[in-house]
Design an enzyme around this catalytic site. Structure first.
Site, PDB file in Angstrom:
ATOM      1  N   SER A  39     -21.827 -14.598  16.505  1.00 14.50           N
ATOM      2  CA  SER A  39     -22.900 -13.869  15.837  1.00 14.50           C
ATOM      3  C   SER A  39     -22.354 -13.115  14.616  1.00 14.50           C
ATOM      4  O   SER A  39     -21.782 -13.729  13.729  1.00 14.50           O
ATOM      5  CB  SER A  39     -23.575 -12.934  16.846  1.00 14.50           C
ATOM      6  N   ASP A 153     -28.090 -17.909  19.064  1.00 12.80           N
ATOM      7  CA  ASP A 153     -27.040 -16.891  19.121  1.00 12.80           C
ATOM      8  C   ASP A 153     -25.958 -17.191  20.171  1.00 12.80           C
ATOM      9  O   ASP A 153     -26.246 -17.327  21.361  1.00 12.80           O
ATOM     10  CB  ASP A 153     -27.700 -15.552  19.450  1.00 12.80           C
TER      11      ASP A 153
END
Length: 267
Positions: A39, A153
């Site tokens: 991320s 993610d």
């Protein structure tokens, strides 16, 4: 020469802390042989692996207002409110070759293959698409398509991807930006849900921290909102100072510096 790796956690705007950590370590004489991130950590890792100084990267984030390039995707049937792919034009400015293997330092990016429900690491191939996938928070961002599969993610399945460094590095440094302070009460549902999610993420990180020779975790970062760009510079300098404080007290780090200095002298 000692191979030093660093793992960078996810954390939204709190990922700016990784820039402060990297800058303090570089100023202390550390060079890295491998970076792993998820991320926000994948974005920071990509900037540094491309040869961009962490302090320069901080001002890039502040001046370009990266979040400004993320526009609503409100077409019928979309699975997220925002289309993160609109960051491509900006990111190509800094990653013109757009290949992970072309970076100056090896980088591994953790993502979640949402179609198959499994963790996937990218260490080669298109860089920008891998960064976008790793940062694609479900429900907020529209999933990224790679080879006909939905990717989101990386933090869902691995917010602290230390595993790619284990066999490749002699000394591993961990940088986590989600530390939570004790609280006496929770005043609203949003804070309750945010803290609950952070606690789950941190539990996994605490277990994996045992693989790190040095762990850096600036205090109270978990209280900062995921998208609070106004705190960017504050986050950077807090992390920088916390890193200096940590390494000054760590005997293993001092030994690492001695080893690296001896290697440089021999060469």
């Amino acid at each position: 020469m000692t191979k030093v790796g660093i793992v960078l956690s996810g954390g939204g705007i709190r990922g700016i802390a990784h820039l402060g950590v990297l800058k303090a370590l570089i100023n202390s004489g550390i060079t890295f042989s491998h970076i792993s991130g998820t991320s926000a950590g994948s974005i920071v890792g990509a900037f540094y692996a491309a040869g961009i100084d962490p302090e320069e990267a901080l001002y890039i984030f502040m001046e370009t207002k990266l979040l400004r390039f993320i526009r609503p995707a409100l077409t019928l049937g979309t699975l997220g409110l925002i289309n993160i792919e609109h960051t491509s034009e900006l990111l190509k400015t800094f990653f013109p070759e757009d290949r992970i293997e072309k970076l100056k330092i090896p980088l591994t990016i953790a993502t979640t293959n949402f179609s198959e429900g499994k963790l996937v690491y990218f260490s080669e191939g298109p860089l920008i698409r891998a960064i976008q996938a790793s940062s694609c928070i479900p429900g907020i961002f529209k999933p990224i398509m790679i080879d006909g599969q939905m990717y989101v993610d990386g933090a869902i399945l691995n917010n602290f991807p230390v595993e790619p460094l284990l066999e490749d590095c002699d000394f591993i440094i961990g940088s986590s930006c989600n530390h939570l302070k004790p609280v006496g009460e929770i005043t609203n549902l949003r804070k309750l849900m945010t803290r609950t999610g952070m606690m789950s993420v941190n539990k996994d990180m605490e277990r994996k921290a045992g693989y790190c020779d040095l762990m850096i975790e600036p205090k109270g970062m978990g209280e900062i909102s995921t998208f609070d760009m106004k705190k960017a510079e504050t986050i950077y300098w807090l992390a920088y100072e916390e890193t200096l404080k940590t390494i000054q007290q760590d005997l293993g780090f001092k030994q690492l510096l001695n080893n690296m200095n001896r290697s440089k002298t021999k060469n």
